[in-house]
Scaffold this active site. Sequence first.
Site: not given
Ligand code: C5P
Length: 410
Positions: A211, A280, A308-310, A340, A344
Amino acid sequence: MDLAGKNIVLGLTGGVACYKAAELTRLLTGAGASVQVVMTAAACQFITPVTMQALSGRTVYTDQWDARIANNMPHIDLSRDADAILIAPCSADFLSKLAQGRCDDLLSTLCVARPATVPLFVAPAMNVEMWQNPSTRRNARQVAEDGIRLFGPAAGQQACGEVGMGRMLEAAELLEELVCALAAKPLAGKKMLVTAGPTYEAIDPVRGITNLSSGKMGFAIARAARHAGADVTLVCGPVSLPTPAGVQRINVQSARQMHDAVMAAVPGQQVFIAVAAVADWRVANASAQKLKKQDERSLPQLAFEQNPDILATVAALPGAPYCVGFAAESENLVAHGQAKRIRKGVPLLVGNLGPQTFGLDTNELILFDESGHVSLPAGDKWTLARELVAEIGRRLVHATPGTQPLKRTA
Ligand code: C5P
């Protein structure tokens, strides 16, 4: 203008690196500082007071007995308004004088006569053997023990042709060290982990999905956090930005690599700021060989799986650090940002409009927390990073009187 309003005494001692002091003077004045140059007799062998006066715009002093100072005490007068004294270059001889507190010329006398509130920084510059000599090692230890900060030296090619430790830092590096040293330290003793940049998800060995994140905001935050006193680790996707001084950098490519690097680094961190634009999805059927172009009817079929959502994973850890997320939206930032933050599970989320900031040096932030949102006005990323880090510092010591978070607008 990182040094706006600061008075810096720049001391030059004898060394070839005096040529870098000319550039340093330009950088210091460019950063808003007033620069008062003081030179030893040996420094005048390498660069002239004329050059330094022209660049600093002020009379250069070289002599303890200079009658132009009204009370004939330049060693007192020149240091009383100083915010800091920087000796660059600092020779082995001058280091030994500082270690012993000797006062046999204007610059050494000025250093010893400085008020305790005026920090003294020295940028050693000498031959590698001189730097490694036991007497120099002892003097360097002694001045550090006396509260004098050493900037560098670095290793590399030396003017004498030898190679090794002893090179003076470059002018830009010295400016960075000085700005950092003079910054407030609300995060002193804190460990901070930052993610930055895009991730890269391979399709095959030569193609991938990424991106437009440049990493600039995350790098600025890492730098600002280091200036604020934090011990900063920066996990970043593929970007070509230089590593901020004093920051530990871990390079990764994919979201899963970023996840693994973050999970390995997170124990012991007090703050986690997820600035990275993490993909994503990754390609579930990535090819081990380059996909070959065939005819129009047999286009490659990519399948995706979720990364994975870090941020959410770290925020859900028992004893999680203070977590700050970023949201890069393309529209309706206010509604998406608060949703969001809750999704999160983080106390603070910073929203920005992706298309208006990706790759640029400017941004505009909205901070969301449990009580609403507040805007940080548009500005350059460095200014915003410092404001955000200061705000995080206030939130970490929320209970301390006089350090409340920003006033809410909603
Ligand atoms: O869900 P989204 O990508 O919009 O969320 C953005 C936030 O979540 C940012 O702080 C991004 O660094 C973090 N993020 C993450 N792991 C992912 C997706 C997003 O840590 N897989």
